[in-house]
Design a protein around this motif. Sequence first.
Motif, PDB file in Angstrom:
ATOM      1  N   ASP A 111      20.523  53.017   3.039  1.00  0.00           N
ATOM      2  CA  ASP A 111      20.988  51.738   3.584  1.00  0.00           C
ATOM      3  C   ASP A 111      21.507  50.810   2.497  1.00  0.00           C
ATOM      4  O   ASP A 111      21.997  51.247   1.465  1.00  0.00           O
ATOM      5  N   ARG A 112      21.452  49.544   2.786  1.00  0.00           N
ATOM      6  CA  ARG A 112      22.033  48.518   1.916  1.00  0.00           C
ATOM      7  C   ARG A 112      21.522  48.545   0.484  1.00  0.00           C
ATOM      8  O   ARG A 112      22.225  48.179  -0.438  1.00  0.00           O
ATOM      9  N   HIS A 113      20.260  48.934   0.302  1.00  0.00           N
ATOM     10  CA  HIS A 113      19.691  48.885  -1.041  1.00  0.00           C
ATOM     11  C   HIS A 113      20.142  50.126  -1.813  1.00  0.00           C
ATOM     12  O   HIS A 113      19.902  51.244  -1.396  1.00  0.00           O
ATOM     13  N   GLU A 147      16.516  45.837   4.807  1.00  0.00           N
ATOM     14  CA  GLU A 147      17.687  46.506   4.206  1.00  0.00           C
ATOM     15  C   GLU A 147      18.430  47.389   5.213  1.00  0.00           C
ATOM     16  O   GLU A 147      19.651  47.478   5.187  1.00  0.00           O
ATOM     17  N   TRP A 150      20.895  45.325   7.146  1.00  0.00           N
ATOM     18  CA  TRP A 150      21.845  44.484   6.416  1.00  0.00           C
ATOM     19  C   TRP A 150      23.053  45.304   5.986  1.00  0.00           C
ATOM     20  O   TRP A 150      23.671  45.035   4.967  1.00  0.00           O
ATOM     21  N   ASN A 151      23.396  46.293   6.734  1.00  0.00           N
ATOM     22  CA  ASN A 151      24.565  47.114   6.396  1.00  0.00           C
ATOM     23  C   ASN A 151      25.828  46.501   7.014  1.00  0.00           C
ATOM     24  O   ASN A 151      25.766  45.489   7.718  1.00  0.00           O
ATOM     25  N   GLU A 156      29.559  51.413   6.947  1.00  0.00           N
ATOM     26  CA  GLU A 156      28.365  52.098   6.447  1.00  0.00           C
ATOM     27  C   GLU A 156      27.645  52.685   7.651  1.00  0.00           C
ATOM     28  O   GLU A 156      27.784  52.197   8.771  1.00  0.00           O
TER      29      GLU A 156
ATOM     30  N   ASP E 121      29.678  46.459  -2.573  1.00  0.00           N
ATOM     31  CA  ASP E 121      28.218  46.556  -2.686  1.00  0.00           C
ATOM     32  C   ASP E 121      27.616  45.257  -3.237  1.00  0.00           C
ATOM     33  O   ASP E 121      26.634  44.746  -2.703  1.00  0.00           O
ATOM     34  N   MET E 124      27.835  42.518  -0.666  1.00  0.00           N
ATOM     35  CA  MET E 124      26.889  42.728   0.438  1.00  0.00           C
ATOM     36  C   MET E 124      25.479  42.270   0.034  1.00  0.00           C
ATOM     37  O   MET E 124      24.765  41.657   0.832  1.00  0.00           O
ATOM     38  N   ARG E 128      23.213  38.734   1.610  1.00  0.00           N
ATOM     39  CA  ARG E 128      22.153  39.109   2.561  1.00  0.00           C
ATOM     40  C   ARG E 128      21.588  37.858   3.241  1.00  0.00           C
ATOM     41  O   ARG E 128      21.494  36.791   2.613  1.00  0.00           O
TER      42      ARG E 128
END
Lengths: 231, 231, 231, 231, 231, 231
Positions: A111-113, A147, A150-151, A156, E121, E124, E128
Amino acid sequence: MTARPALVIAPHPDDEVLGCGGTIARLTDQGVPVTVLVVSADLPPLYPADVRGRVHQEALAAHAVLGVTDSEFLDFPSVELSRMSVAELTGGVQRVVDRLEPATVFIPFPDRHVDHRAVFDAGMVATRPVGAGTGIAMVAMYETISETYWNAPGAEPTFSPNWVVDITETVGAKTAAFAEYDSQVQEYPSARTTQALEALALFRGSQAGMEYGEAFQIVRMLTGEQLPWQA
Amino acid sequence: MTARPALVIAPHPDDEVLGCGGTIARLTDQGVPVTVLVVSADLPPLYPADVRGRVHQEALAAHAVLGVTDSEFLDFPSVELSRMSVAELTGGVQRVVDRLEPATVFIPFPDRHVDHRAVFDAGMVATRPVGAGTGIAMVAMYETISETYWNAPGAEPTFSPNWVVDITETVGAKTAAFAEYDSQVQEYPSARTTQALEALALFRGSQAGMEYGEAFQIVRMLTGEQLPWQA
Amino acid sequence: MTARPALVIAPHPDDEVLGCGGTIARLTDQGVPVTVLVVSADLPPLYPADVRGRVHQEALAAHAVLGVTDSEFLDFPSVELSRMSVAELTGGVQRVVDRLEPATVFIPFPDRHVDHRAVFDAGMVATRPVGAGTGIAMVAMYETISETYWNAPGAEPTFSPNWVVDITETVGAKTAAFAEYDSQVQEYPSARTTQALEALALFRGSQAGMEYGEAFQIVRMLTGEQLPWQA
Amino acid sequence: MTARPALVIAPHPDDEVLGCGGTIARLTDQGVPVTVLVVSADLPPLYPADVRGRVHQEALAAHAVLGVTDSEFLDFPSVELSRMSVAELTGGVQRVVDRLEPATVFIPFPDRHVDHRAVFDAGMVATRPVGAGTGIAMVAMYETISETYWNAPGAEPTFSPNWVVDITETVGAKTAAFAEYDSQVQEYPSARTTQALEALALFRGSQAGMEYGEAFQIVRMLTGEQLPWQA
Amino acid sequence: MTARPALVIAPHPDDEVLGCGGTIARLTDQGVPVTVLVVSADLPPLYPADVRGRVHQEALAAHAVLGVTDSEFLDFPSVELSRMSVAELTGGVQRVVDRLEPATVFIPFPDRHVDHRAVFDAGMVATRPVGAGTGIAMVAMYETISETYWNAPGAEPTFSPNWVVDITETVGAKTAAFAEYDSQVQEYPSARTTQALEALALFRGSQAGMEYGEAFQIVRMLTGEQLPWQA
Amino acid sequence: MTARPALVIAPHPDDEVLGCGGTIARLTDQGVPVTVLVVSADLPPLYPADVRGRVHQEALAAHAVLGVTDSEFLDFPSVELSRMSVAELTGGVQRVVDRLEPATVFIPFPDRHVDHRAVFDAGMVATRPVGAGTGIAMVAMYETISETYWNAPGAEPTFSPNWVVDITETVGAKTAAFAEYDSQVQEYPSARTTQALEALALFRGSQAGMEYGEAFQIVRMLTGEQLPWQA
């Protein structure tokens, strides 16, 4: 007969609880050995020197609540996992998989992280269906409240669960374990709160006919004998 | 203790063999009762009057090879399932699910054949996790050699399997069952041949560390007790 | 008139055979010059010092079977391509593209192997439709048996082929070329075997009305004159 | 030697021009016979009785501009194609494909217009790689300015072209053909205008190194002999 | 009352104009302060020493045309952003977001250019919905003519816009701003030309009932008060 | 000045509450007129004759709780919407849109319920950005607890929200309105319960920095003047 172990791979301490806490507690209640492998730690220079030790203690306390059999810490530097040598990061994870020979492996959704994606990659390589990997019955991705949500939709991947585990009896252990992470628990309304965790568990369960559930997206299930739930 | 039954829903006679033949044979070998529900028949005016009966006999012969416990035929008109009353089509499938209370349900992947999509829809509704549906441990989609590979990439979904069942011991039964369908078997090189079926099984297996495999894409797995393969 | 060349970009030695072996042999049979560009080598310290040389010889033998015109080796370190300077990796590939002015370029599908994704990225940049790139008629991705089927459905892209080349006459050359890679060929049932390769070719072909086929997913086709197959 | 024909399947009169006008003109310039198959007509009771005839004349005039060899009209009722008998709709299209034995078939992208999806489905079935279908070298989807851009991102497929045909020399014929459709041409700013068509062609071309281009998303390309652009 | 600022994050100088030029001009016309954050510069050793300064001047001239309030330059090395420390790259962007407290943030779509993905990235993470991030009403991705259209369909995400801003009154400012980038403007037919930019704007607008439009794909919209366009 | 109206299109009575109840209450609190259009009713012969009237009364009571300005009922037969004349179904919705000239339209996500997909289709056509449609500032899809989560991941679209509305002040009105639907409210643990609704709202909110939220996936946003939240 001894049950074969399960392995939960967590990029950072607390991800194992957020994503799999209820399922871990169910497994250990039933005598299945569960290893939690924490890949990173908050290390200097990005973090003060005492953070790593403090969070380490929180993790052990949380794992005790869930009955975790074995807690392992690779202590790679958090935030920067994606820049590590591929061989070193994957190698660290692979050695644990090879030694443990787990029946089930839980890895984070990519995911986002950016650390989650690096650990997802390492976990995917370490559980390939080759050699010892052909003995793994299930590899599944867990969601990490915050996370995972939060995409960027459409750019994504979106977490799309196809497996729900009933955690009605262990949702309390899950939130209690999370509460041990003093350094991570936040004030409501925030994503990282026991309220949000419990709401997600109730929501996931209610969509599957359960009081509380934990949801996973399956990477690969291999069935060598009969369909196990048919027994 | 009697094993809970499995249900295979086939849009047309032979889809159950193409998609699940090896798994059906494994289950029946192990004493699991398996019901095959064939939704459509080739009926007049689109087909000559004798086709339905002939294919029906082929189906029974194929099912005998696989040890199928119960063969049911709804006899809805093939090619035109998508234009039937939603209530009637889904109702027909739902009644079987409700009566059988299966632990596992196999439905077709919604691919190029418009009948496959109609049966997929009916199967999805009939296995929703409500009421008796909460007792279904697994709903999975199977691939149908040919139609599943005649889609439009990017405009239609691509079959992406996440579950492989080892059918090394039953791949012979699968191709033998298919051979009973005289009216459907074609000459090689064609999609509907025992050669293509066996090649697909070898390919699917080899990607999962098995000699021969059958691949599925999971719709929903519900785990109420312990993870069954951990036992 | 001399045919314009084709270029196959392989992350590791043997990927070019697994993904494009039959098509390479067809092209060279017909007098089309084919260059294989192998991007990485197994280098110390991750691998013993003698591995690189041995695999290099295997590659040359395999290429000889396929009639490859020109074999080029960039000798970048395998496993760690994703950590190389973007400019250096892409530059290495770009120089070959610019010099060769190919009509067709084959690149790996960006699958489970992180090196495949790095080479996919480099290949995509080097074939952009700018400058000399506007002369490339076709850029296509090939599948790599094993890695391409070890992805996480829904979280990673699925190979969805839209182009099949008939390799009925050259599938034997493909498996013979693979057999030259002593260090890579494995025992069946494993993904990297001639049996699996042949089964995949038969399966791909049978879905397209051919005895054996090789399947590709098209990145970009540019048609400047008439549709070439209409001629 | 006579070139094998191309077939353009249009849900409504004018879709063939919007999606393929420039390519049709290139083909006919080069002596390739092109058949346009118009599936629906605006019929009573949804439309006044004279509409069908008027639009029919416009279509013939537009086709004359493009040099279309053969214009066929199935006259099925527009707006309601999705409710027709599957056998009747597909059968109508299949008969033309079987008689024509085209090398290339263009079908609409399955977009916002429910008729486009019905014709896409019929075209997909009629061009399956079985029987005569194995002789089709290319099936591709075209974009229809307006409907293709009125979808719901993430809930419906997005047109993602992977083939661009250079229409620099025929973009004028394309817009001239569209101008023949008096009943369909709208005032700018509207989606259905020569300005928008020309802008899209310039945009598509400029992303591919051409002055003007027409973009397609490939369903299936089958290559039986050498890669045709390599000749 | 002072309007809250908007922030446009550009991987390289000119991306802000290509993707958001018309919207920036609209905002500044209406008194909204707009900050452009340029993340990278063309630095030695990959580029000659004088390039950075020259492009910097072009950027300032372009921003003056659009009425940009504040131009910030992080001067990280272009092409190699993806290899930077995650903490350093994200930190650089985060500090600007935290200081500015923007209501709207525009970030690049994660397309073919590896720098675009690195900045996507970083953007993003920096936006958040935590802490100050909960005050951001809109995060949206913009398209970059050329790179956004050089992806691999099916293997990489496709830009699928769901937001169009009417730039009929400012499309001239957009192309004028782009013209200030002497070092970037190319000859037609090329992707980076004022002709292509204007065609894209006309196309995007015409699909939305506007003369000229700029299209975005929304990452996240948060609405704390009433739906703002309902007022 | 009078605010422009919002329109919520519900396939069945109660979908408007499940998907948009909190947002409806916010809008009506602020003086925005909200119309709810209920498309279907449970009619004989599939349902007893008295069901329609009873649910109708429940809907009016629920709408009263939310302050709905106008409740309209098309009374098309539930379950069978997908088999209706496209012209009739879309026409019914289109007439309401044309008369109302809404600024915002909420439509259902096209999920497991085939009626939801039919109404989604009708709503998409009725809000196209042509004619009066160019005045619609926002079209968004809402989630329907239960059906939206009973899809087949990978074979059907997954709801991926990109817009969250803060409903902290109105979540009580939402659950109270749902409670008015005696015929629809179920016992916990079931998907259709106030507990599940509240948990989902808490979960959605917590991922966006709000106490309670309602999540939407945007179809199309058109911005003709300044970005409204920048004012």
